[in-house]
Design an enzyme around this catalytic site. Sequence first.
Site, PDB file in Angstrom:
ATOM      1  CG  LEU A 146      59.157  68.337  12.187  1.00  0.00           C
ATOM      2  CD1 LEU A 146      58.086  67.647  11.355  1.00  0.00           C
ATOM      3  CD2 LEU A 146      60.158  69.028  11.263  1.00  0.00           C
ATOM      4  CB  ALA A 178      65.512  67.099  22.259  1.00  0.00           C
ATOM      5  CG  ASP A 197      57.711  68.686  23.092  1.00  0.00           C
ATOM      6  OD1 ASP A 197      58.405  68.371  24.087  1.00  0.00           O
ATOM      7  OD2 ASP A 197      57.588  69.855  22.703  1.00  0.00           O
ATOM      8  CB  ILE A 198      61.563  65.002  24.864  1.00  0.00           C
ATOM      9  CG1 ILE A 198      61.943  66.458  25.181  1.00  0.00           C
ATOM     10  CG2 ILE A 198      62.351  64.466  23.679  1.00  0.00           C
ATOM     11  CD1 ILE A 198      63.362  66.608  25.690  1.00  0.00           C
ATOM     12  CB  ILE A 225      74.326  68.293  16.248  1.00  0.00           C
ATOM     13  CG1 ILE A 225      75.157  69.515  16.678  1.00  0.00           C
ATOM     14  CG2 ILE A 225      75.150  67.020  16.400  1.00  0.00           C
ATOM     15  CD1 ILE A 225      75.565  69.497  18.142  1.00  0.00           C
ATOM     16  CE1 TYR A 230      72.085  74.987  25.330  1.00  0.00           C
ATOM     17  CE2 TYR A 230      74.083  76.308  25.491  1.00  0.00           C
ATOM     18  CZ  TYR A 230      73.430  75.166  25.061  1.00  0.00           C
ATOM     19  OH  TYR A 230      74.118  74.213  24.375  1.00  0.00           O
TER      20      TYR A 230
END
Length: 315
Positions: free
Chosen positions: A36, A79, A59-60, A14, A147
């Site tokens: 990435l 993310a 990375d969050i 998205i 998820y």
Amino acid sequence: MTKRILITGSLGHIGSKLIHSLTGSDYSQVTMIDNLSTQRFSSLFNLPSDVNFHYHQEDILDADLNKLFKDIDVVIHLAALTDAATSFEREDEVEAVNYQGTLKVISACEANKCKLLFPSTTSVYGSQKKEVDENCSKEDLLPQSPYAETKLMSEQKIIEAVINNRLKAVILRLGTIFGSSKGMRFHTAVNKFCWQATLGESLSVWSTALDQKRPYLGLNDAVNVIKFFIEKNIFNGEIFNVVTSNCTVKEVVSCIQKYIKEVKIDFVDTEIMNQLSYEVSSKKVESLGYKFSDNLEEGIKETIHLLGAIKNSEI
């Protein structure tokens, strides 16, 4: 009024479509965060030249989000680990990225007064006996994968922050994505079927699912609805379903067969099989004035066309 937006997971399926659709006249600054991990470098190729982009390979879970969110108006939190079927094998990782990561995002939005647009999933509905809408009770929400569970948990934390006046946010429950982008993957149902059919492989269909309806969302609609909420400044703390069409797997297969005649089906069993068909209503978002534009068959045709060099297809 131009806006400064930040997109986590900006190079994904998205996100890559979104960043390539932006214009400088609408957004004065676009900050992109992506670790990435899936090597989608091509999502950064040929970005619109009139947009003031800033990219951070972060990375969050590790990044200093307070620093990155400073002076940002709207955060679009894309993310996530999104493959529901494999989330059973990666529960801890999925919980860390999708839930703990979202808690970090919420905290940084609160600290910096950023508005939050959170893409959730219609998978939080799980098995349903009838068409469902956003008024579905908490007891009737039946996520059937780690998820979906992490998305529902994240929704609840966002709503809690909104109720306590710590955050302005909106939650979009997106249907299963179909359509192409520079950062696309092929683990979601429609795209996976297009990939398998193009290679001449059997389509992996859950043994219970052929005649069951599921909610699907075209990628153009996914991007357009995100921009719609930002442009209309709708951050009212509510939940909105976003679904282009509810279709059976048989209907999806029929669309594919228009372009690839020889399509075989391999019925498989999986932990994530829903036992009931269900449809998701998008009347609430349509009542705001959003008009859906995508079409399942056109999305399938486009995806097969992009893969046409692998195997001849009738486009």
